[in-house]
Design a protein around this motif. Sequence first.
Motif: not given
Length: 176
Positions: A110-138
Amino acid sequence: DIEIRVDANGAFNYDEALKNMSLLNKLKIHSIEQPIMPNQWEKMSSLCEKSPIDIALDEELINVSSLKQKEMLLSIKPKYIILKPSLIGGLKKAESWIDLAEKNDIKWWATSALESNVGLNIIAQWVYQKSSSMKQGLGTGKLYSNNITSPHYIKKGCLYYNPKIKWNMNFFKAYV
């Protein structure tokens, strides 16, 4: 060590794409995002088959109906998909892409380049719960000059959240 991912944003035409990807391959690139414009499934499938660099779908996922998601992934057979929740229809739609990808041995980030810090926070928590082994684009949301100050910071390439730092909510006072 760094991992280099290139985003072509559909810049190559089909006839030059393989030549360009062969040149980029000399740089030991991890993957290339969206080498040609979206909605060219046969051509993209051919590139995924022949490219010396793994291909990730990006813009290709935007505006794809739920009924066409599986057909597209099985037709193109990319190595990766990149999820931008705000552009593809939200977290629920992103989760449907993940389910299909994982069932078909396609990795994702997942990436968050187009998000505000609020959106980044949501995506970061969501990705953490998904436990992907890939490096994310946050990112850190520093792209925007009028962003809300947040407790996020980057250290050695990883995104962290410092609970001792408070969110700066002054931005919202003008709207209350």
